[in-house]
Design a protein around this motif. Structure first.
Motif, PDB file in Angstrom:
ATOM      1  N   SER A 121       4.775  -2.527  -2.534  1.00 26.22           N
ATOM      2  CA  SER A 121       4.270  -1.890  -3.755  1.00 26.22           C
ATOM      3  C   SER A 121       2.752  -1.725  -3.744  1.00 26.22           C
ATOM      4  O   SER A 121       2.158  -1.306  -4.733  1.00 26.22           O
ATOM      5  CB  SER A 121       4.679  -2.711  -4.984  1.00 26.22           C
ATOM      6  N   ASP A 122       2.118  -2.052  -2.623  1.00 23.51           N
ATOM      7  CA  ASP A 122       0.660  -1.960  -2.495  1.00 23.51           C
ATOM      8  C   ASP A 122       0.288  -0.589  -1.937  1.00 23.51           C
ATOM      9  O   ASP A 122       0.625  -0.254  -0.802  1.00 23.51           O
ATOM     10  CB  ASP A 122       0.171  -3.085  -1.573  1.00 23.51           C
ATOM     11  N   GLU A 123      -0.419   0.208  -2.740  1.00 21.59           N
ATOM     12  CA  GLU A 123      -0.794   1.565  -2.316  1.00 21.59           C
ATOM     13  C   GLU A 123      -1.594   1.557  -1.026  1.00 21.59           C
ATOM     14  O   GLU A 123      -1.430   2.429  -0.178  1.00 21.59           O
ATOM     15  CB  GLU A 123      -1.614   2.258  -3.418  1.00 21.59           C
ATOM     16  N   GLU A 124      -2.474   0.590  -0.869  1.00 21.85           N
ATOM     17  CA  GLU A 124      -3.309   0.513   0.330  1.00 21.85           C
ATOM     18  C   GLU A 124      -2.458   0.269   1.575  1.00 21.85           C
ATOM     19  O   GLU A 124      -2.737   0.787   2.648  1.00 21.85           O
ATOM     20  CB  GLU A 124      -4.340  -0.611   0.158  1.00 21.85           C
ATOM     21  N   VAL A 125      -1.388  -0.496   1.434  1.00 25.06           N
ATOM     22  CA  VAL A 125      -0.491  -0.797   2.552  1.00 25.06           C
ATOM     23  C   VAL A 125       0.381   0.415   2.879  1.00 25.06           C
ATOM     24  O   VAL A 125       0.543   0.788   4.037  1.00 25.06           O
ATOM     25  CB  VAL A 125       0.393  -2.028   2.223  1.00 25.06           C
ATOM     26  N   SER A 126       0.944   1.028   1.858  1.00 26.91           N
ATOM     27  CA  SER A 126       1.926   2.094   2.093  1.00 26.91           C
ATOM     28  C   SER A 126       1.299   3.433   2.476  1.00 26.91           C
ATOM     29  O   SER A 126       1.983   4.312   2.992  1.00 26.91           O
ATOM     30  CB  SER A 126       2.808   2.293   0.854  1.00 26.91           C
ATOM     31  N   ARG A 127       0.011   3.583   2.266  1.00 24.94           N
ATOM     32  CA  ARG A 127      -0.661   4.873   2.463  1.00 24.94           C
ATOM     33  C   ARG A 127      -0.368   5.500   3.828  1.00 24.94           C
ATOM     34  O   ARG A 127      -0.093   6.684   3.929  1.00 24.94           O
ATOM     35  CB  ARG A 127      -2.163   4.693   2.270  1.00 24.94           C
ATOM     36  N   PHE A 128      -0.438   4.729   4.885  1.00 27.55           N
ATOM     37  CA  PHE A 128      -0.350   5.301   6.229  1.00 27.55           C
ATOM     38  C   PHE A 128       0.871   4.872   7.028  1.00 27.55           C
ATOM     39  O   PHE A 128       0.905   5.042   8.239  1.00 27.55           O
ATOM     40  CB  PHE A 128      -1.613   4.964   7.023  1.00 27.55           C
ATOM     41  N   ILE A 129       1.898   4.298   6.374  1.00 26.91           N
ATOM     42  CA  ILE A 129       3.015   3.787   7.169  1.00 26.91           C
ATOM     43  C   ILE A 129       4.288   4.601   7.097  1.00 26.91           C
ATOM     44  O   ILE A 129       5.241   4.319   7.800  1.00 26.91           O
ATOM     45  CB  ILE A 129       3.342   2.322   6.797  1.00 26.91           C
ATOM     46  N   GLY A 130       4.340   5.598   6.222  1.00 33.18           N
ATOM     47  CA  GLY A 130       5.536   6.429   6.168  1.00 33.18           C
ATOM     48  C   GLY A 130       6.604   5.930   5.218  1.00 33.18           C
ATOM     49  O   GLY A 130       7.664   6.517   5.101  1.00 33.18           O
ATOM     50  N   TRP A 131       6.357   4.816   4.533  1.00 37.94           N
ATOM     51  CA  TRP A 131       7.270   4.332   3.497  1.00 37.94           C
ATOM     52  C   TRP A 131       6.813   4.901   2.174  1.00 37.94           C
ATOM     53  O   TRP A 131       5.616   5.021   1.923  1.00 37.94           O
ATOM     54  CB  TRP A 131       7.209   2.819   3.371  1.00 37.94           C
ATOM     55  N   SER A 132       7.757   5.192   1.310  1.00 40.76           N
ATOM     56  CA  SER A 132       7.396   5.537  -0.050  1.00 40.76           C
ATOM     57  C   SER A 132       6.957   4.266  -0.764  1.00 40.76           C
ATOM     58  O   SER A 132       7.485   3.185  -0.510  1.00 40.76           O
ATOM     59  CB  SER A 132       8.598   6.135  -0.790  1.00 40.76           C
ATOM     60  N   LEU A 133       6.002   4.423  -1.661  1.00 40.32           N
ATOM     61  CA  LEU A 133       5.547   3.282  -2.446  1.00 40.32           C
ATOM     62  C   LEU A 133       6.681   2.785  -3.326  1.00 40.32           C
ATOM     63  O   LEU A 133       7.354   3.568  -3.988  1.00 40.32           O
ATOM     64  CB  LEU A 133       4.360   3.707  -3.311  1.00 40.32           C
ATOM     65  N   MET A 134       6.926   1.489  -3.300  1.00 39.10           N
ATOM     66  CA  MET A 134       7.968   0.889  -4.141  1.00 39.10           C
ATOM     67  C   MET A 134       7.331   0.480  -5.469  1.00 39.10           C
ATOM     68  O   MET A 134       6.404  -0.332  -5.487  1.00 39.10           O
ATOM     69  CB  MET A 134       8.566  -0.342  -3.453  1.00 39.10           C
ATOM     70  N   ASN A 135       7.805   1.054  -6.546  1.00 41.99           N
ATOM     71  CA  ASN A 135       7.211   0.780  -7.853  1.00 41.99           C
ATOM     72  C   ASN A 135       7.858  -0.383  -8.589  1.00 41.99           C
ATOM     73  O   ASN A 135       7.233  -1.011  -9.426  1.00 41.99           O
ATOM     74  CB  ASN A 135       7.259   2.035  -8.727  1.00 41.99           C
ATOM     75  N   THR A 136       9.119  -0.670  -8.280  1.00 37.80           N
ATOM     76  CA  THR A 136       9.827  -1.738  -8.983  1.00 37.80           C
ATOM     77  C   THR A 136      10.530  -2.644  -7.986  1.00 37.80           C
ATOM     78  O   THR A 136      10.788  -2.252  -6.842  1.00 37.80           O
ATOM     79  CB  THR A 136      10.894  -1.158  -9.939  1.00 37.80           C
ATOM     80  N   LEU A 137      10.850  -3.847  -8.435  1.00 40.98           N
ATOM     81  CA  LEU A 137      11.621  -4.767  -7.594  1.00 40.98           C
ATOM     82  C   LEU A 137      12.960  -4.154  -7.214  1.00 40.98           C
ATOM     83  O   LEU A 137      13.448  -4.329  -6.095  1.00 40.98           O
ATOM     84  CB  LEU A 137      11.864  -6.090  -8.326  1.00 40.98           C
ATOM     85  N   ASN A 138      13.559  -3.404  -8.131  1.00 41.68           N
ATOM     86  CA  ASN A 138      14.850  -2.772  -7.858  1.00 41.68           C
ATOM     87  C   ASN A 138      14.726  -1.746  -6.724  1.00 41.68           C
ATOM     88  O   ASN A 138      15.597  -1.677  -5.853  1.00 41.68           O
ATOM     89  CB  ASN A 138      15.392  -2.106  -9.134  1.00 41.68           C
ATOM     90  N   GLU A 139      13.659  -0.952  -6.735  1.00 45.69           N
ATOM     91  CA  GLU A 139      13.447   0.019  -5.640  1.00 45.69           C
ATOM     92  C   GLU A 139      13.304  -0.700  -4.303  1.00 45.69           C
ATOM     93  O   GLU A 139      13.859  -0.270  -3.293  1.00 45.69           O
ATOM     94  CB  GLU A 139      12.193   0.860  -5.908  1.00 45.69           C
TER      95      GLU A 139
END
Length: 194
Positions: A44-62
């Motif tokens: 769920s960290d925008e800085e982490v997900s920015r360049f890895i090809g995963w969509s940002l996870m907004n909720t625990l359920n996602e």
């Protein structure tokens, strides 16, 4: 195109061995929705997900649903995934993966993602070393490759430290947050005699 004939599945024994990899500071274990909170911290960290090809996870359920998707892929034999655990704290600090298997050409792609609190501490380098050794020695692959957004300098450095060579560049291949980035293509070839 006959892709199904080229792509095979990973044997269950190799999945278990992948989950048992251990280094000096980290070890791997099977992904589990029981660990959703720790995985969500970096998913769920925008800085982490920015360049890895995963969509940002907004909720625990996602995040939980994505973990379930990854586990299904692994059960189907198309991907290998593992949570990366820091030995000193028993904390899950990232996810390691081997995927895009081409068993005819004996190659696959690797990927990794880490909690930002653990960047720059050598764990990525150790993780890639564990995956590379496993891919060559256990899976008997000829080549491993990785794709890195050119702005992700730390990831490129991790690969270079593990003997991966920059083989090419795809210009303006990624479009992230309104900006184009190049795709750096790294590869490493098995050097032992067959």
């Amino acid at each position: 195109m006959g892709e199904n004939n080229r792509l095979g599945s990973v044997e269950n024994m190799n999945i278990s061995l992948f989950h048992a990899l251990e280094g000096k500071n980290i070890y791997f274990k099977a992904l589990s929705t029981n660990d959703v909170q720790e995985i969500h911290t970096y998913a769920s960290d925008e800085e982490v997900s920015r360049f890895i090809g995963w969509s940002l996870m907004n909720t625990l359920n996602e995040t939980s649903e994505y973990i379930e998707t990854m586990v299904k892929r692994e059960v189907a034999g198309t991907h290998l995934y593992a949570s990366i655990v820091l030995k000193s704290t028993q904390e899950i600090i990232g996810t390691a993966m081997i995927f895009n298997f081409d068993h005819n050409a004996k190659r696959a792609e690797i990927g990794y993602v880490f909690n930002r609190d653990h960047w720059g501490k050598g764990y990525g380098t150790e993780c890639v070393a564990l995956m590379s050794d496993f891919a060559f020695e256990t899976l008997n692959l000829h080549k491993i490759h990785a794709s890195v957004v050119d702005a992700n300098v730390g990831s490129a450095r991790i690969l270079e430290k593990n003997g991966y060579v920059l083989e090419g560049k795809l210009k303006d291949h990624f479009f992230i947050e309104g900006k184009y980035y190049n795709d750096l293509l790294f590869g490493k070839i098995q050097t032992k005699n067959d």
